[in-house]
Design an enzyme around this catalytic site. Sequence first.
Site, PDB file in Angstrom:
ATOM      1  N   GLY A  21      43.367  41.865  42.075  1.00  0.00           N
ATOM      2  CA  GLY A  21      42.421  42.086  40.989  1.00  0.00           C
ATOM      3  C   GLY A  21      43.142  42.459  39.715  1.00  0.00           C
ATOM      4  CD  GLU A  43      47.589  38.056  43.176  1.00  0.00           C
ATOM      5  OE1 GLU A  43      47.534  38.148  41.927  1.00  0.00           O
ATOM      6  OE2 GLU A  43      46.797  37.401  43.854  1.00  0.00           O
ATOM      7  CB  CYS A  77      45.693  36.458  39.106  1.00  0.00           C
ATOM      8  SG  CYS A  77      46.107  35.658  40.672  1.00  0.00           S
TER       9      CYS A  77
END
Length: 570
Positions: A21, A43, A77
Amino acid sequence: MGETGAAIVNHPDVDKVAFTGSTEVGKIIRSATAGTGKGLSLELGGKSPYIVFDDADMDSAIEGLVDAIWFNQGQVCCAGSRLLVQESIEARFIDKLKARMATLRVGDPLDKAIDIGALVAPVQVQRIRDLMKKGIEEGATVYEPDGQLPAQGCFLKPALVTDVSPANTLVDEEIFGPVLVAMSFRTPEEAVALANNTRYGLAATIWSENINLALDIAPKLKAGVVWINSTNNFDAAVGFGGYKESGFGREGGKEGMASYLKPAWEKDLKPAPKLAVTPAKAGAQNPLDADAGIDQTAKMYIGGKQARPDSGYSRPVHSPACVLVGEGGDGNRKDIRNAVEAARAALGWSTATAHNRAQILYFLAENLEYRAAEFAARITAQTGEDGTAEVAASVERLFAFAGWADKYDGAVHNPPQRMVATAMVEAIGVIGILAPPSRPLLGSVALVAPALAMGNTVVLVPSERSPLSITDLYQVLETSDVPSGILNIVTGATTTLAKTLAEHDGVDAIWAAADAEVSAMVEKASVGNLKQTWTSRGLYYDLADREKFEGDYFLRRATQVKNVWVPYGA
């Protein structure tokens, strides 16, 4: 992180937390788990560079870029949100990119003909619009293709941002939307500098038909995964994860499994014995009044030179019988700052060949052995214990990690695609080390040796109780070809120096062999730049145990794995 997430993170029966997140929430979790002993892998966010050299297959690079930044509306991401294109092809590349953007279709994501769907929520749409507005105020130019957006829903057009400096908000912030920011570069060195000019380090992409150039650039990028002439490749056998504020730990691969494992013997660790600093005996003799010898105060060791403490004060070191053995400098925040600057200036140590690092550690061990009797006597004076075995163990530990320097390496994975993924084992960077109060020589050497062997530079705070065994080491370092700045030593109060080290953004990881309170403080204070941490939490780690600590226990903590994906075949 929400009530459910908080309940999981804080539950006493949860031993390992893995989170994917935002960096902001990751920092909250790091703070919440500080001092608990829970395993943690994160992560987090990214601002991934997409580097295009002038010899790249331009059409392929543009198609890859569409997938990198506009897949899932940029809500990924590892989205390639920073385009770095070589100046000689910039104008042509941007023109072709704009033409491609004009063909992208925005609409209902359930329609298979649609390229860009809706964003996650109205609040995200507004956040992106606010960031775009701020970027424009700072001088950015925004291009959006013609066409209408759906009348209802959380939709935004794909956007290309140009005319930005590295300090522009749109370059610095993770936007998490369909916004691509473009800059140019002239040389490969400039491309690397721009790519690494971010607090994130999740992924990167390189496009070039020159494989030698691509493989030269890949190790220089501070990112956990690098894709060459491709993007967004994943496989369960290949680790994925970031550097810096993109988190730590890996998902997938052997290195991903390591985040969920720990040695069985750690379950049986007992509390470390309390070793208080010995106070001066009432009426103790002033060292200036001694009949023989010269009053000596050990200095700091920073950047390959002995340096007086910034405070101007010293700390007495007493034997168990309260006899004054000597004095050491009382380090403070400025001394730590100077030591970190010296360590960062020496990061070229990681690019030295592993063979060279090994030879220097061997030389250091040999020179320490020549002075074994002297160091053993110093240990005895400070602790009252026979120091002969400790010096021998320290020499052995240096030899052991000199041997590991060129043997702890990576692997080549074979994912299902026509690619190889090379797992490169890299140094973390600057490691702050707080040595345990016991074993004044071995306690430091056992932690410093693996860090140096893997190419890290170190700021060491030796035993507060018995620092003179490490200050005596300065002369050995100076006669052993140890490069300036790779090992910096600051003596003083462990608690004070620990907090400064843990808060310093120039420190990439911190190891603390300390009590539970200091360990928790270090983990909590490390949140600023999400340092990787190892702490003993007040438990007794017998660093003399060769079976446990002459292998990969600290080597794994001194390194991080970068996976470089390389396509092959005509």
